[in-house]
Design a protein around this motif. Sequence first.
Motif, PDB file in Angstrom:
ATOM      1  N   HIS A  80       0.863  -1.165   0.087  1.00 27.23           N
ATOM      2  CA  HIS A  80       0.201  -0.189  -0.215  1.00 27.23           C
ATOM      3  C   HIS A  80       0.753   1.058   0.106  1.00 27.23           C
ATOM      4  O   HIS A  80       1.885   1.124   0.714  1.00 27.23           O
ATOM      5  N   PHE A  81       0.260   2.120  -0.640  1.00 22.28           N
ATOM      6  CA  PHE A  81       1.271   3.703  -0.708  1.00 22.28           C
ATOM      7  C   PHE A  81       0.924   4.207   0.525  1.00 22.28           C
ATOM      8  O   PHE A  81      -0.316   4.511   1.049  1.00 22.28           O
ATOM      9  N   ILE A  82       1.948   4.675   1.339  1.00 22.13           N
ATOM     10  CA  ILE A  82       1.705   5.307   2.385  1.00 22.13           C
ATOM     11  C   ILE A  82       2.105   7.028   2.235  1.00 22.13           C
ATOM     12  O   ILE A  82       1.687   7.906   3.237  1.00 22.13           O
ATOM     13  N   GLY A  83       2.944   7.542   1.219  1.00 26.31           N
ATOM     14  CA  GLY A  83       3.221   8.728   1.392  1.00 26.31           C
ATOM     15  C   GLY A  83       4.442   9.218   0.685  1.00 26.31           C
ATOM     16  O   GLY A  83       5.180   8.117   0.175  1.00 26.31           O
TER      17      GLY A  83
ATOM     18  N   ASP B 141      12.292  16.000  -0.702  1.00 27.10           N
ATOM     19  CA  ASP B 141      11.990  17.415  -0.792  1.00 27.10           C
ATOM     20  C   ASP B 141      10.530  17.863  -0.432  1.00 27.10           C
ATOM     21  O   ASP B 141      10.421  18.930  -0.152  1.00 27.10           O
ATOM     22  N   LEU B 142       9.451  16.813  -0.804  1.00 29.11           N
ATOM     23  CA  LEU B 142       8.066  17.170  -0.344  1.00 29.11           C
ATOM     24  C   LEU B 142       7.619  16.129   0.469  1.00 29.11           C
ATOM     25  O   LEU B 142       7.828  15.043   0.144  1.00 29.11           O
ATOM     26  N   GLU B 143       6.870  16.432   1.554  1.00 29.46           N
ATOM     27  CA  GLU B 143       6.286  15.371   2.300  1.00 29.46           C
ATOM     28  C   GLU B 143       4.775  15.404   2.284  1.00 29.46           C
ATOM     29  O   GLU B 143       4.322  16.380   2.914  1.00 29.46           O
ATOM     30  N   ARG B 144       4.282  14.728   1.577  1.00 31.31           N
ATOM     31  CA  ARG B 144       2.927  14.483   1.200  1.00 31.31           C
ATOM     32  C   ARG B 144       2.234  13.081   1.471  1.00 31.31           C
ATOM     33  O   ARG B 144       2.995  12.114   1.226  1.00 31.31           O
ATOM     34  N   THR B 145       1.117  13.099   1.548  1.00 29.43           N
ATOM     35  CA  THR B 145       0.305  11.644   1.433  1.00 29.43           C
ATOM     36  C   THR B 145      -0.724  11.711   0.355  1.00 29.43           C
ATOM     37  O   THR B 145      -1.334  10.363   0.129  1.00 29.43           O
TER      38      THR B 145
ATOM     39  N   LYS C 111      10.749  10.449  -3.044  1.00 30.07           N
ATOM     40  CA  LYS C 111      10.489   9.075  -2.749  1.00 30.07           C
ATOM     41  C   LYS C 111       9.057   8.572  -2.632  1.00 30.07           C
ATOM     42  O   LYS C 111       8.464   9.251  -1.741  1.00 30.07           O
ATOM     43  N   ALA C 112       8.525   7.545  -3.147  1.00 27.47           N
ATOM     44  CA  ALA C 112       7.330   7.003  -2.943  1.00 27.47           C
ATOM     45  C   ALA C 112       7.288   5.877  -1.934  1.00 27.47           C
ATOM     46  O   ALA C 112       8.296   4.881  -2.187  1.00 27.47           O
ATOM     47  N   ASN C 113       6.759   6.128  -0.760  1.00 32.94           N
ATOM     48  CA  ASN C 113       6.906   5.056   0.239  1.00 32.94           C
ATOM     49  C   ASN C 113       5.787   4.087   0.374  1.00 32.94           C
ATOM     50  O   ASN C 113       4.528   4.549   0.266  1.00 32.94           O
TER      51      ASN C 113
END
Length: 113
Positions: free
Chosen positions: A68-71, A75-79, A94-96
Amino acid sequence: MKAVSYTFFFVLTLLLISCDNSGPDTTLYDVSVSVSPEGAGTISPAADSSYEAKSMVVLLAKASEDYHFIGWSGDLERTVNPLPVTVDQDYALKANFIRSEELFSLHENGVTI
């Protein structure tokens, strides 16, 4: 006849000057993307690319099976997903992702939902 030659030369010079399209250089910024953990998903557009300043790029993270994608981090912290980015600097993003079983696990008491 000499006046016609000078006039022709003058007009030709003006045309050549007006055709000079050496305007200001376009500013380009790099947008690099990665996935964590490796193999947990993909990002579209996938390749690291350069974009003109103030252009918009929309990054889409797609989870692999069992993830599952979590955020986004870097350089950008987004969900949000997809992630719209107005390119005004170089970005490393980075896609986490997280394994599905970790997402629904209550580690304190060992219960998995």
